[in-house]
Structure formats: structure tokens, C-alpha cells
Write a protein that holds these residues in place. Structure first.
Motif, PDB file in Angstrom:
ATOM      1  N   THR A 260      -0.176 -41.956  89.979  1.00  0.00           N
ATOM      2  CA  THR A 260       0.604 -41.779  91.206  1.00  0.00           C
ATOM      3  C   THR A 260       1.374 -43.026  91.633  1.00  0.00           C
ATOM      4  N   THR A 302       2.682 -32.066  93.299  1.00  0.00           N
ATOM      5  CA  THR A 302       3.345 -32.977  94.239  1.00  0.00           C
ATOM      6  C   THR A 302       3.933 -32.171  95.377  1.00  0.00           C
ATOM      7  N   ARG A 308       0.252 -36.334  96.545  1.00  0.00           N
ATOM      8  CA  ARG A 308       0.083 -35.952  95.143  1.00  0.00           C
ATOM      9  C   ARG A 308      -1.356 -35.497  94.985  1.00  0.00           C
TER      10      ARG A 308
END
Length: 355
Positions: A260, A302, A308
């Protein structure tokens, strides 16, 4: 649960007029939270309020070898997970008199940090209070105790999140039977050699020291391996016969950082990290120490609000040992826009646990 507000000099007051002193002067005895090192004890005090409700005090360090603040100066969210774990163990022994020789087997843990900005490290250690509620679950004393702790996390009189933990405590004979049935010996494993597998660089997984990296790449897309050093002073604070829950969570946290975080705007700048804000883990089986645990990303979602969400399965020798759902949040997006209504939890297939 009744609202609890912080008063002067450490006094905590409920609306019904009850006032008690919750202190942060010293840690509770280390053996009551299953820690060998005093430095790894975060609890300082606990008060019984009746009806299986408690206040539990904790002090989080300004810095820590493993659970250090992030680049924006916020306390590590896994400090909250470890504090909830210590709170359950402490209350089990201190208040409910569960014998010290019982083996605690994790079933499920949840964590949700709603206001990470409240966890910024300042010039003094952070005082955290857990407003906790205890529940017996499938408990068959005196040889088996099933328990769950639900806790609201309070900082400076402000609720900043929640956590829960469900475990089963077994006597030595029943634990040994369970471990032999699942392929383990039931006895502690003494580290005899250091880790040989090459793990990812510390900066890649959001850690400061190479010894803290527990994640190794594989040649398969969406798959990683967990390789924790048995000599690690925090992850393996004392000898154990299986991979502890907090080691699994560290692997998940590091995998989330890899997936991420975004590169810096200019070459040479550090990565733009996102923060772990919620997780749930179902423990399905013991993870043994003699074989690598594979972390499989089964879903990656997402949301436009800046979150996320990953679904991760921990697998060992083609056997599931844990199922995890976790969320990360990017700092440039207000967290209020990334609440549960914006990103609903991923559905998980129910599985049978081992205890």
C-alpha cells in the motif's frame, strides 16, 4: 458501557459518582501478561467496576525497538493489539484466578483505530485506558476456560478505537493432546540457529532494523513468506512451541506496507506510507516453527475514500492457519470519509478453529 471521563491527577469518574484511581506509575507483574521482559509490559493498573467490566491502564513508550512511531510521529497500531492481548491475560489471572500454568490459545482478534491522529507521540509517554467488558464463551472450568474481551481505547478522555480478543485457556494435559493432534510437540522450542532466509530490507517493510523484517518474497504473484527470527527479543520474548499471534500480525502489517505504500514524489524521498487502521484475524490452526508460513493475498480492494483493504490467508503446508482482513488508510484523505460505511468488510468463508 458507562461513559468514563478523565479527571485530575489520574482520577477516572463515572456519571453515577464512582471515582477510582487508575495509576500509570509502574507496570503490572510481567508473568501476569505472559512476558519475560519488563520492557515489553505495557499495562500499569486495572480496576474492577462490577458486572464483568473493567478499566485497564497502559502506558505506551515514546519509542520502541519494534513498535516505533511512523514517519508522521504516530504510535504503532500494533501497540493497541498487544495492549488488548495483555489486558485479557492479566484480567484472567488477576481477577478471575485462572491458574498461571494454563496455555492460552488465540481464536479471533479484532482492532479498529478510528482516530489515528490522536496517537501522535508527544514529549511524554502516551497513557491509554481500556474500557473493557469480559465475556465467557464456551467455558468449561476448571480445565478449559473460553473468554472474550471487548475494549474501547481511550486517550485523553477521547475514544480513539476498539479491540477484542477471544482465546481459550487449557490445562497442560489438554493442551498437549491438542498439540499432538495438530502435529506439534506441545513443548517449547529453544532457538538453536538464526534465520537463514533472506528477508526484505527493513525500509521496504516499514521497519528500522534489518532484524525486524519478517517478510520474504517468493516467485509466485500475490504470495509472500513469513520468516521470523526465533532469537528476536520482542517477537519471541520467551520460548514457544508455535508462531505467536503477534508474529502473524507483524507479518500482515509488513505485507500491507509493501503493497500500500507509494514511492516518494522525487527520487531519493522515502515512500509515502499508509497506516494500518483496522484488522480482524481468525486463528484456524497452530503455525509450526519448522516450516515457512505463506501469506496469500486473496483479495485487494481500493476505495475512492483512500482506504485499501486486503484479505490475506496464512497457509502452512497447504493447511490454513489464519484468515485476515485488514485496512490501510492514506494520510491525505480524511479518515472520516473512510469509515465502515465507505468500505464494507470483505466476506470470509467460515472455517473451523483448532481449539
Amino acid at each position: 458501557m458507562s461513559e468514563v471521563q478523565q479527571g485530575n491527577a489520574g482520577i477516572w469518574t463515572r456519571p453515577d459518582g464512582l471515582a477510582e484511581r487508575l495509576t500509570f506509575q509502574r507496570t503490572v507483574p510481567r508473568h501476569l501478561v505472559h512476558r519475560a521482559s519488563v520492557a515489553e509490559v505495557f499495562l500499569t493498573d486495572a480496576l474492577a467496576l462490577g458486572d464483568d467490566r473493567f478499566l485497564v491502564g497502559a502506558q505506551w513508550p515514546r519509542d520502541h525497538a519494534l513498535y516505533h512511531p511512523d514517519a508522521l510521529g504516530r504510535s504503532d497500531p500494533l501497540l493497541a493489539a498487544e495492549t488488548v492481548r495483555q489486558a485479557l491475560v492479566y484480567l484472567a489471572h488477576w481477577h478471575y484466578a485462572i491458574p498461571l500454568d494454563r496455555r492460552f490459545v488465540g481464536r479471533r482478534m479484532e482492532l479498529d483505530i478510528a482516530e489515528p491522529q490522536a496517537l501522535r507521540v508527544t514529549g511524554r509517554p502516551l497513557h491509554v485506558v481500556l474500557q473493557a467488558r469480559w465475556e465467557w464463551v464456551d467455558s468449561r472450568p476448571p480445565h478449559r476456560h473460553g473468554m472474550r474481551l471487548e475494549a474501547e481505547l481511550v486517550v485523553d478522555g477521547r475514544r480513539i478505537g476498539r479491540g477484542s480478543l477471544h482465546v481459550v485457556a487449557l490445562d497442560e494435559r489438554r493442551y498437549g493432546v491438542l498439540r499432538r493432534r495438530t502435529g506439534g510437540s506441545g513443548g517449547p522450542v529453544v532457538p538453536v540457529q538464526r534465520r537463514r532466509t533472506l528477508t526484505l530490507p527493513a525500509a521496504r517493510v516499514g521497519r528500522l532494523r534489518g532484524k525486524d523484517s519478517v517478510l520474504a518474497a517468493t516467485r509466485r504473484a500475490g504470495e509472500w513468506e513469513l520468516h521470523a527470527d526465533l532469537d528476536h527479543a520482542v517477537l519471541f520474548d520467551h520460548p514457544t512451541d508455535h508462531v505467536p499471534l503477534m508474529v502473524l500480525l507483524e507479518g500482515v502489517r509488513q505485507l500491507g506496507h509493501v503493497l500500500t505504500s507509494r514511492p516518494g514524489e522525487r527520487e531519493g524521498q522515502p515512500a509515502v506510507a499508509s497506516q494500518l487502521t483496522s484488522l480482524s484475524i481468525d486463528c484456524l490452526a497452530f503455525a509450526e516453527l519448522n516450516s515457512p508460513v505463506r501469506l496469500l493475498v486473496t483479495e485487494d480492494r481500493t476505495a475512492p475514500c483512500g482506504t485499501r483493504q486486503l484479505a490475506i490467508d496464512a497457509v502452512q503446508d497447504d493447511r490454513g492457519v489464519a484468515a485476515v482482513t485488514a485496512r490501510w488508510h492514506h494520510d491525505e484523505t480524511p479518515l472520516s470519509a473512510a469509515g465502515p460505511s465507505a468500505t464494507p468488510p470483505l466476506p470470509r468463508v467460515p472455517r473451523q478453529t483448532t481449539a
